[in-house]
Design an enzyme around this catalytic site. Structure first.
Site, PDB file in Angstrom:
ATOM      1  NE  ARG A  49       6.346   1.386   6.689  1.00  0.00           N
ATOM      2  CZ  ARG A  49       6.364   2.124   5.569  1.00  0.00           C
ATOM      3  NH1 ARG A  49       5.870   3.350   5.585  1.00  0.00           N
ATOM      4  NH2 ARG A  49       6.847   1.636   4.465  1.00  0.00           N
TER       5      ARG A  49
ATOM      6  CE  LYS B 109      10.532  -5.062   2.249  1.00  0.00           C
ATOM      7  NZ  LYS B 109      10.905  -3.727   2.781  1.00  0.00           N
TER       8      LYS B 109
ATOM      9  NE  ARG C  31       3.123   1.886   1.341  1.00  0.00           N
ATOM     10  CZ  ARG C  31       4.053   0.962   1.551  1.00  0.00           C
ATOM     11  NH1 ARG C  31       4.615   0.351   0.514  1.00  0.00           N
ATOM     12  NH2 ARG C  31       4.427   0.647   2.766  1.00  0.00           N
TER      13      ARG C  31
ATOM     14  NE  ARG D  67       6.835  -6.292   7.288  1.00  0.00           N
ATOM     15  CZ  ARG D  67       6.701  -5.732   6.078  1.00  0.00           C
ATOM     16  NH1 ARG D  67       6.372  -6.449   5.044  1.00  0.00           N
ATOM     17  NH2 ARG D  67       6.926  -4.462   5.930  1.00  0.00           N
TER      18      ARG D  67
ATOM     19  NE  ARG E  41       7.017   3.848  -0.829  1.00  0.00           N
ATOM     20  CZ  ARG E  41       7.209   2.806  -0.039  1.00  0.00           C
ATOM     21  NH1 ARG E  41       7.792   1.728  -0.502  1.00  0.00           N
ATOM     22  NH2 ARG E  41       6.816   2.850   1.205  1.00  0.00           N
TER      23      ARG E  41
END
Ligand code: AP5
Length: 228
Positions: A182, A23, A171, A98, A137
């Site tokens: 998640r 996203k 993160r 969400r 990431r």
């Protein structure tokens, strides 16, 4: 399409998808290509945590556990940001809504300003691949450009292609255990929005298991059509 805007109303696009679906990566590319503003509630919440605001203090532990922050906090943050002048160009919502409560709040917010959703685009991916995407990431600490150890490396190791920054960040919630939570939160609370937007005639789906550039091409075609 139910959500089509008239030409002079700023477009509103939603990117739906589980953690790691791409996203943020795709929203940044669409932002550049179409001059829209990426609104990531994840980024807004991380900024609130870093600034130590009341919302940030309430959100910190919830985010670290991989659960969803309360609807009221997120809706308030989003409403404030949507009121900023740059959003008059049109927005790409990344990570919002969400929950059904958030989706209904968004409908209400947009109707107040005479706007509608042009397209809610679901990035279709396999859960199994998301842990790999997320654990590799990292982002530029200066401009936020996203990278990946394997799939998207900067031209020069450790130097951001976009701004030349050299401080790269990972993160706190990007670890295998939190990613599992998640994904659970996504399937329980967010995936039902696919049916919500399908029912409103604004849903588009895209296979998001290909290369970043191929997906960007497919998304651009959807955006051109949805904002024509
Ligand atoms: P948020 O920041 O929104 O995180 P997320 O939804 O878990 O999504 P990610 O940012 O992890 O993934 P992404 O889909 O953007 O993937 P990316 O492009 O980075 O939310 C974090 C937390 O904040 C939530 O858990 C929750 O606590 C809270 N929160 C946020 N919004 C909320 C809301 N509305 N309500 C309640 N709580 C909220 O890509 C991932 C990696 O893969 C990158 O390294 C990228 O380079 C790579 N990649 C991307 N595409 C590809 C591809 N096609 N092939 C190979 N690699 C790829």
């Amino acid at each position: 399409m139910d959500g089509a805007n008239t030409a002079n109303v700023a477009p509103v696009l939603i990117l739906l998808g589980p953690p790691g679906a791409g996203k943020g990566t795709q929203a940044r590319m669409l932002e550049e290509k179409f001059g829209l503003v990426q609104l990531s509630t994840g980024d807004l919440l991380r900024a609130a945590v870093a600034a130590g605001t009341d919302a940030g203090k309430a959100a910190k532990a919830v985010m670290e556990a991989g659960e969803l922050v309360s609807d009221q906090i997120v809706i308030d943050i989003l409403r404030d940001r949507l009121g900023d002048a740059d959003c008059a160009k049109g927005v790409i919502l990344d990570g919002f809504p969400r929950t059904t409560v958030q989706a209904e709040a968004l409908d209400e917010l947009l109707s107040e300003s005479g706007q509608k959703i042009n397209a809610a685009i679901s990035l279709e991916v396999d859960d199994a691949a998301m842990v790999t995407r997320i654990s590799g990431r990292y982002t530029c600490g200066s401009c936020g450009e996203g990278y990946h150890d394997e799939f998207k490396q900067p031209a020069k190791d450790g130097v951001c292609d976009k701004c030349g920054g050299t401080e790269m960040k990972r993160r706190a919630d990007d670890n295998a255990e939190t990613v599992e939570s998640r994904l659970v939160a996504y399937h329980a609370q967010t995936a039902p929005l696919i049916a919500y937007y399908d029912g409103k005639g604004s849903l588009q789906k895209i296979d998001a298991m290909g290369s970043i550039d191929d997906i960007a091409g497919g998304l651009s075609a959807i955006v051109v059509k949805a904002t024509a």
